[in-house]
Write an enzyme that holds these catalytic residues in place. Structure first.
Site, PDB file in Angstrom:
ATOM      1  CB  THR A  14      41.866  39.117  30.181  1.00 37.72           C
ATOM      2  OG1 THR A  14      41.294  40.407  30.144  1.00 37.72           O
ATOM      3  CG2 THR A  14      43.369  39.240  30.205  1.00 37.72           C
ATOM      4  CB  THR A  87      38.218  39.377  35.545  1.00 36.41           C
ATOM      5  OG1 THR A  87      38.763  40.525  34.888  1.00 36.41           O
ATOM      6  CG2 THR A  87      39.184  38.222  35.452  1.00 36.41           C
TER       7      THR A  87
HETATM    8  N1  ASP Z   1      37.801  43.079  29.802  1.00 28.87           N
HETATM    9  C1  ASP Z   1      38.125  41.717  30.161  1.00 28.87           C
HETATM   10  C2  ASP Z   1      36.857  40.920  30.266  1.00 28.87           C
HETATM   11  O1  ASP Z   1      36.155  41.051  31.234  1.00 28.87           O
HETATM   12  C3  ASP Z   1      38.883  41.697  31.443  1.00 28.87           C
HETATM   13  C4  ASP Z   1      39.324  40.341  31.919  1.00 28.87           C
HETATM   14  O2  ASP Z   1      38.919  39.302  31.466  1.00 28.87           O
HETATM   15  O3  ASP Z   1      40.150  40.322  32.877  1.00 28.87           O
HETATM   16  O4  ASP Z   1      36.521  40.184  29.368  1.00 28.87           O
END
Ligand code: ASP
Length: 333
Positions: A14, A87
Protein backbone atom coordinates in the site's frame (compact mmCIF):
# COMPACT_ATOMS: atom_id res chain seq x y z
CA UNK A 1 30.20 12.10 12.69
CA UNK A 2 29.80 10.47 9.31
CA UNK A 3 26.24 9.69 8.33
CA UNK A 4 25.29 6.02 8.26
CA UNK A 5 24.59 4.37 4.92
CA UNK A 6 21.22 2.73 4.56
CA UNK A 7 19.81 0.69 1.69
CA UNK A 8 16.08 1.00 0.96
CA UNK A 9 14.66 -2.14 -0.66
CA UNK A 10 11.29 -1.64 -2.34
CA UNK A 11 8.89 -4.57 -2.67
CA UNK A 12 5.47 -2.92 -3.20
CA UNK A 13 2.50 -2.73 -0.80
CA UNK A 14 0.00 0.00 0.00
CA UNK A 15 2.76 2.43 0.88
CA UNK A 16 3.76 2.45 -2.80
CA UNK A 17 0.26 2.10 -4.23
CA UNK A 18 -1.82 4.28 -6.49
CA UNK A 19 -5.44 3.88 -7.53
CA UNK A 20 -5.83 1.67 -10.60
CA UNK A 21 -8.97 0.52 -12.42
CA UNK A 22 -9.69 -2.20 -9.88
CA UNK A 23 -8.42 -0.71 -6.64
CA UNK A 24 -5.03 0.12 -5.17
CA UNK A 25 -1.97 -1.36 -6.87
CA UNK A 26 1.74 -0.97 -6.06
CA UNK A 27 3.24 1.46 -8.60
CA UNK A 28 5.90 3.61 -6.94
CA UNK A 29 9.54 2.57 -6.77
CA UNK A 30 11.63 2.97 -3.62
CA UNK A 31 13.28 6.03 -5.19
CA UNK A 32 9.87 7.63 -5.83
CA UNK A 33 8.84 6.88 -2.22
CA UNK A 34 11.85 8.77 -0.92
CA UNK A 35 10.84 11.93 -2.80
CA UNK A 36 7.90 12.23 -0.40
CA UNK A 37 10.21 12.36 2.61
CA UNK A 38 13.22 14.48 1.59
CA UNK A 39 14.04 15.18 5.25
CA UNK A 40 15.22 11.57 5.71
CA UNK A 41 18.44 12.46 3.92
CA UNK A 42 19.26 14.48 7.07
CA UNK A 43 19.34 11.21 9.07
CA UNK A 44 21.46 9.05 6.77
CA UNK A 45 22.82 8.46 3.28
CA UNK A 46 20.46 6.38 1.21
CA UNK A 47 20.68 4.08 -1.79
CA UNK A 48 17.62 2.37 -3.26
CA UNK A 49 16.83 -0.82 -5.07
CA UNK A 50 13.49 -2.16 -6.23
CA UNK A 51 13.25 -5.96 -6.02
CA UNK A 52 9.63 -6.31 -7.13
CA UNK A 53 6.34 -4.40 -6.88
CA UNK A 54 3.76 -6.69 -5.35
CA UNK A 55 0.73 -6.51 -3.19
CA UNK A 56 2.11 -8.55 -0.29
CA UNK A 57 -0.78 -10.99 -0.70
CA UNK A 58 1.36 -12.34 -3.54
CA UNK A 59 4.60 -12.52 -1.58
CA UNK A 60 5.81 -16.07 -0.98
CA UNK A 61 8.85 -17.73 0.63
CA UNK A 62 10.74 -17.40 -2.66
CA UNK A 63 10.45 -13.61 -2.26
CA UNK A 64 11.82 -13.83 1.31
CA UNK A 65 14.82 -15.62 -0.21
CA UNK A 66 15.25 -12.82 -2.76
CA UNK A 67 15.13 -10.13 -0.09
CA UNK A 68 17.62 -12.03 2.10
CA UNK A 69 19.94 -12.54 -0.87
CA UNK A 70 19.79 -8.84 -1.79
CA UNK A 71 20.79 -7.97 1.77
CA UNK A 72 23.53 -10.60 1.91
CA UNK A 73 25.09 -9.37 -1.34
CA UNK A 74 25.27 -5.80 0.01
CA UNK A 75 25.71 -6.51 3.70
CA UNK A 76 29.19 -5.07 4.04
CA UNK A 77 28.37 -1.90 2.07
CA UNK A 78 25.61 -0.62 4.38
CA UNK A 79 25.07 0.06 8.07
CA UNK A 80 21.40 -0.85 7.95
CA UNK A 81 18.54 -1.88 5.68
CA UNK A 82 14.92 -0.75 5.28
CA UNK A 83 12.51 -3.04 3.45
CA UNK A 84 9.27 -1.31 2.39
CA UNK A 85 6.58 -3.97 2.16
CA UNK A 86 2.82 -4.49 2.10
CA UNK A 87 1.33 -4.88 5.55
CA UNK A 88 -0.80 -7.96 4.87
CA UNK A 89 2.04 -10.47 4.96
CA UNK A 90 4.77 -8.28 6.42
CA UNK A 91 4.79 -10.26 9.67
CA UNK A 92 5.47 -13.47 7.72
CA UNK A 93 8.30 -11.86 5.77
CA UNK A 94 9.71 -10.46 9.02
CA UNK A 95 9.68 -13.97 10.48
CA UNK A 96 11.15 -15.45 7.28
CA UNK A 97 14.02 -12.94 7.29
CA UNK A 98 14.63 -13.61 11.00
CA UNK A 99 15.56 -17.22 10.13
CA UNK A 100 17.31 -16.50 6.83
CA UNK A 101 19.51 -13.83 8.42
CA UNK A 102 20.42 -14.82 11.97
CA UNK A 103 22.35 -12.70 14.47
CA UNK A 104 22.52 -9.68 12.21
CA UNK A 105 24.65 -7.05 13.89
CA UNK A 106 23.00 -4.43 11.71
CA UNK A 107 19.34 -3.39 11.77
CA UNK A 108 17.11 -4.87 9.05
CA UNK A 109 13.86 -2.95 9.32
CA UNK A 110 10.55 -3.76 7.66
CA UNK A 111 7.91 -1.09 7.32
CA UNK A 112 4.91 -0.15 5.22
CA UNK A 113 1.65 1.70 5.65
CA UNK A 114 -2.10 1.39 5.83
CA UNK A 115 -2.59 4.38 3.49
CA UNK A 116 -0.62 5.16 0.29
CA UNK A 117 2.14 7.73 0.50
CA UNK A 118 0.37 10.01 -2.00
CA UNK A 119 -2.77 10.36 0.18
CA UNK A 120 -3.30 13.51 2.20
CA UNK A 121 -3.82 11.49 5.36
CA UNK A 122 -1.22 8.76 5.44
CA UNK A 123 0.95 6.88 7.89
CA UNK A 124 3.55 6.21 5.16
CA UNK A 125 5.81 9.17 5.80
CA UNK A 126 6.08 8.74 9.55
CA UNK A 127 6.63 4.99 9.25
CA UNK A 128 9.41 5.57 6.72
CA UNK A 129 11.07 8.21 8.90
CA UNK A 130 10.89 5.94 11.94
CA UNK A 131 12.19 2.96 9.96
CA UNK A 132 15.21 4.93 8.73
CA UNK A 133 15.91 6.24 12.20
CA UNK A 134 15.99 2.67 13.53
CA UNK A 135 18.04 1.45 10.55
CA UNK A 136 20.61 4.18 11.25
CA UNK A 137 20.74 3.38 14.97
CA UNK A 138 22.75 0.91 17.05
CA UNK A 139 19.83 -1.52 17.15
CA UNK A 140 20.31 -4.87 15.43
CA UNK A 141 18.48 -7.87 13.99
CA UNK A 142 15.27 -8.10 11.98
CA UNK A 143 12.73 -5.58 13.26
CA UNK A 144 9.31 -4.39 12.17
CA UNK A 145 8.68 -0.68 12.70
CA UNK A 146 5.10 0.55 12.49
CA UNK A 147 3.17 3.39 14.08
CA UNK A 148 6.08 4.08 16.41
CA UNK A 149 6.43 0.51 17.65
CA UNK A 150 9.67 -1.41 17.18
CA UNK A 151 8.80 -5.12 17.20
CA UNK A 152 11.00 -8.23 16.96
CA UNK A 153 10.61 -9.86 13.53
CA UNK A 154 9.61 -13.18 15.11
CA UNK A 155 6.92 -11.59 17.28
CA UNK A 156 5.03 -9.29 14.96
CA UNK A 157 1.46 -9.83 13.86
CA UNK A 158 -0.99 -7.69 11.93
CA UNK A 159 -3.79 -7.24 14.45
CA UNK A 160 -5.79 -4.40 12.86
CA UNK A 161 -6.82 -4.47 9.23
CA UNK A 162 -7.49 -0.72 8.85
CA UNK A 163 -6.10 1.39 11.71
CA UNK A 164 -2.64 2.93 11.68
CA UNK A 165 -1.97 0.93 14.84
CA UNK A 166 -1.79 -2.19 12.68
CA UNK A 167 0.83 -4.40 14.36
CA UNK A 168 1.28 -5.94 17.78
CA UNK A 169 4.08 -7.81 19.46
CA UNK A 170 2.70 -11.17 20.57
CA UNK A 171 3.89 -12.97 23.71
CA UNK A 172 6.90 -10.66 23.93
CA UNK A 173 7.38 -6.99 24.84
CA UNK A 174 7.99 -4.43 22.12
CA UNK A 175 11.70 -3.75 21.72
CA UNK A 176 11.18 -0.01 21.81
CA UNK A 177 9.40 3.04 20.42
CA UNK A 178 10.27 5.61 17.79
CA UNK A 179 8.83 8.86 19.06
CA UNK A 180 9.34 12.51 18.13
CA UNK A 181 12.51 11.77 16.20
CA UNK A 182 14.03 9.70 19.00
CA UNK A 183 14.31 6.00 19.77
CA UNK A 184 13.39 4.70 23.19
CA UNK A 185 14.78 1.19 23.53
CA UNK A 186 13.18 -0.90 26.27
CA UNK A 187 15.01 -4.16 25.79
CA UNK A 188 18.24 -5.22 24.16
CA UNK A 189 17.89 -8.85 23.07
CA UNK A 190 20.90 -11.09 23.52
CA UNK A 191 23.01 -11.48 20.42
CA UNK A 192 25.64 -13.76 19.12
CA UNK A 193 28.48 -12.19 17.19
CA UNK A 194 28.45 -14.24 14.02
CA UNK A 195 25.84 -13.35 11.42
CA UNK A 196 24.61 -16.31 9.37
CA UNK A 197 22.78 -16.19 6.08
CA UNK A 198 20.75 -19.13 4.79
CA UNK A 199 19.62 -19.74 1.24
CA UNK A 200 17.25 -22.69 1.40
CA UNK A 201 13.66 -23.04 2.61
CA UNK A 202 11.17 -25.85 2.27
CA UNK A 203 7.93 -24.01 1.48
CA UNK A 204 5.77 -27.10 1.93
CA UNK A 205 4.44 -26.14 5.33
CA UNK A 206 0.65 -26.14 5.77
CA UNK A 207 -1.51 -24.51 8.40
CA UNK A 208 -4.87 -25.80 9.59
CA UNK A 209 -7.11 -23.84 11.91
CA UNK A 210 -9.57 -26.15 13.67
CA UNK A 211 -13.27 -25.39 13.77
CA UNK A 212 -15.73 -27.38 15.89
CA UNK A 213 -16.81 -30.45 13.93
CA UNK A 214 -14.04 -30.14 11.32
CA UNK A 215 -13.55 -33.13 9.03
CA UNK A 216 -10.16 -34.69 9.81
CA UNK A 217 -9.85 -35.59 6.13
CA UNK A 218 -8.57 -32.02 5.71
CA UNK A 219 -5.56 -32.87 7.89
CA UNK A 220 -5.02 -36.06 5.91
CA UNK A 221 -5.06 -34.13 2.64
CA UNK A 222 -2.64 -31.48 3.92
CA UNK A 223 -0.26 -34.08 5.34
CA UNK A 224 -0.14 -35.92 2.03
CA UNK A 225 0.82 -32.79 0.12
CA UNK A 226 3.25 -31.14 2.56
CA UNK A 227 6.36 -31.77 4.61
CA UNK A 228 4.83 -30.29 7.74
CA UNK A 229 1.43 -29.48 9.17
CA UNK A 230 0.79 -26.87 11.85
CA UNK A 231 -2.54 -27.28 13.62
CA UNK A 232 -4.00 -24.27 15.39
CA UNK A 233 -6.15 -26.03 17.94
CA UNK A 234 -8.32 -24.63 20.73
CA UNK A 235 -7.21 -23.10 24.04
CA UNK A 236 -3.92 -24.40 25.45
CA UNK A 237 -4.11 -27.17 22.86
CA UNK A 238 -5.64 -30.53 22.09
CA UNK A 239 -7.10 -32.52 19.24
CA UNK A 240 -10.72 -33.57 18.87
CA UNK A 241 -11.80 -37.19 18.70
CA UNK A 242 -15.19 -37.38 16.96
CA UNK A 243 -17.21 -40.50 16.14
CA UNK A 244 -16.86 -39.37 12.53
CA UNK A 245 -13.10 -39.04 12.53
CA UNK A 246 -10.04 -39.32 14.74
CA UNK A 247 -7.33 -36.69 14.40
CA UNK A 248 -5.00 -38.80 16.52
CA UNK A 249 -4.98 -41.60 13.96
CA UNK A 250 -4.62 -39.21 11.03
CA UNK A 251 -1.64 -37.50 12.59
CA UNK A 252 -0.06 -40.78 13.59
CA UNK A 253 -0.13 -41.89 9.95
CA UNK A 254 1.37 -38.57 8.85
CA UNK A 255 4.18 -38.89 11.39
CA UNK A 256 4.86 -42.47 10.28
CA UNK A 257 5.20 -41.15 6.74
CA UNK A 258 7.96 -38.83 8.00
CA UNK A 259 5.97 -35.61 8.21
CA UNK A 260 6.44 -32.98 10.92
CA UNK A 261 3.40 -31.98 12.96
CA UNK A 262 3.23 -28.96 15.25
CA UNK A 263 0.38 -28.22 17.60
CA UNK A 264 -0.32 -24.64 18.52
CA UNK A 265 -3.27 -22.55 19.62
CA UNK A 266 -5.59 -20.22 17.78
CA UNK A 267 -5.78 -18.05 20.92
CA UNK A 268 -3.70 -14.94 20.27
CA UNK A 269 -1.96 -14.58 23.60
CA UNK A 270 0.02 -16.81 26.00
CA UNK A 271 0.61 -19.82 23.78
CA UNK A 272 0.00 -23.55 24.17
CA UNK A 273 0.44 -26.04 27.00
CA UNK A 274 -0.59 -29.47 25.83
CA UNK A 275 0.16 -31.05 29.19
CA UNK A 276 -2.93 -29.59 30.89
CA UNK A 277 -5.84 -31.54 29.40
CA UNK A 278 -6.30 -35.13 28.34
CA UNK A 279 -7.13 -33.98 24.77
CA UNK A 280 -3.62 -32.52 24.51
CA UNK A 281 -1.53 -34.60 26.87
CA UNK A 282 -2.59 -37.94 25.38
CA UNK A 283 -1.16 -36.76 22.06
CA UNK A 284 1.98 -35.17 23.45
CA UNK A 285 2.81 -38.30 25.47
CA UNK A 286 2.22 -40.78 22.68
CA UNK A 287 3.20 -39.13 19.41
CA UNK A 288 6.40 -37.33 18.36
CA UNK A 289 4.65 -34.06 17.62
CA UNK A 290 6.10 -30.65 18.39
CA UNK A 291 4.44 -27.93 20.40
CA UNK A 292 4.69 -24.21 19.67
CA UNK A 293 4.42 -22.96 23.29
CA UNK A 294 4.70 -19.16 23.09
CA UNK A 295 6.00 -19.09 19.51
CA UNK A 296 3.57 -17.30 17.20
CA UNK A 297 2.17 -19.03 14.13
CA UNK A 298 3.93 -16.70 11.67
CA UNK A 299 7.25 -17.67 13.28
CA UNK A 300 6.38 -21.37 13.45
CA UNK A 301 5.66 -21.39 9.71
CA UNK A 302 8.91 -19.65 8.80
CA UNK A 303 10.98 -21.62 11.30
CA UNK A 304 9.72 -24.95 9.96
CA UNK A 305 10.47 -23.85 6.38
CA UNK A 306 13.99 -22.97 7.45
CA UNK A 307 14.52 -26.14 9.50
CA UNK A 308 13.11 -28.50 6.86
CA UNK A 309 15.33 -26.83 4.28
CA UNK A 310 18.26 -28.11 6.35
CA UNK A 311 17.17 -31.46 7.78
CA UNK A 312 14.25 -33.87 7.99
CA UNK A 313 15.81 -35.99 10.73
CA UNK A 314 13.19 -35.96 13.49
CA UNK A 315 15.47 -35.41 16.50
CA UNK A 316 17.38 -32.67 14.70
CA UNK A 317 14.14 -30.99 13.60
CA UNK A 318 12.93 -30.99 17.23
CA UNK A 319 16.25 -29.66 18.53
CA UNK A 320 16.28 -26.76 16.07
CA UNK A 321 12.58 -26.09 16.63
CA UNK A 322 13.05 -25.62 20.37
CA UNK A 323 16.28 -23.62 20.05
CA UNK A 324 15.46 -19.93 20.57
CA UNK A 325 16.30 -17.82 17.51
CA UNK A 326 15.83 -14.06 17.50
CA UNK A 327 13.56 -14.08 20.59
CA UNK A 328 11.07 -16.48 18.97
CA UNK A 329 10.50 -18.86 21.89
CA UNK A 330 10.82 -18.35 25.61
CA UNK A 331 8.94 -21.07 27.40
CA UNK A 332 9.72 -24.68 26.59
CA UNK A 333 8.34 -26.52 29.60
N1 ASP B 1 -2.75 -5.31 0.40
C1 ASP B 1 -1.65 -4.46 0.83
C2 ASP B 1 -0.39 -5.27 0.86
O1 ASP B 1 -0.20 -6.05 1.76
C3 ASP B 1 -1.96 -3.89 2.17
C4 ASP B 1 -0.92 -2.95 2.73
O2 ASP B 1 0.19 -2.83 2.28
O3 ASP B 1 -1.25 -2.29 3.75
O4 ASP B 1 0.42 -5.18 -0.03
Amino acid sequence: MEKRRILLIGTGGTIASEMGNNGLEPELTSRQLLRYVPDISGICEIDCIQLFSLDSTNIRPEHWLRIAKAIQERYTQYDGFVVSHGTDTMAYTAAGLSYLIQNSLKPIVLTGAQKPIGYETTDSKQNLRDAFMVAASDMYGVLLVFNGKIIAGTRSRKTHSKSFEAFSSINYPIIGMAQDGRIIQYIRPERNISTQFYEVLDPKVALLKLAPGIDCGVAEYLLERNSALIIESFGVGGLPVYETGNFYETIKRGLEAGKTVVLTTQVENEGSDLSVYHVGNSIKQNLPILEAYDMITEAVIAKLMWILGRTTERAEVAKLFYTPISCDILSVF
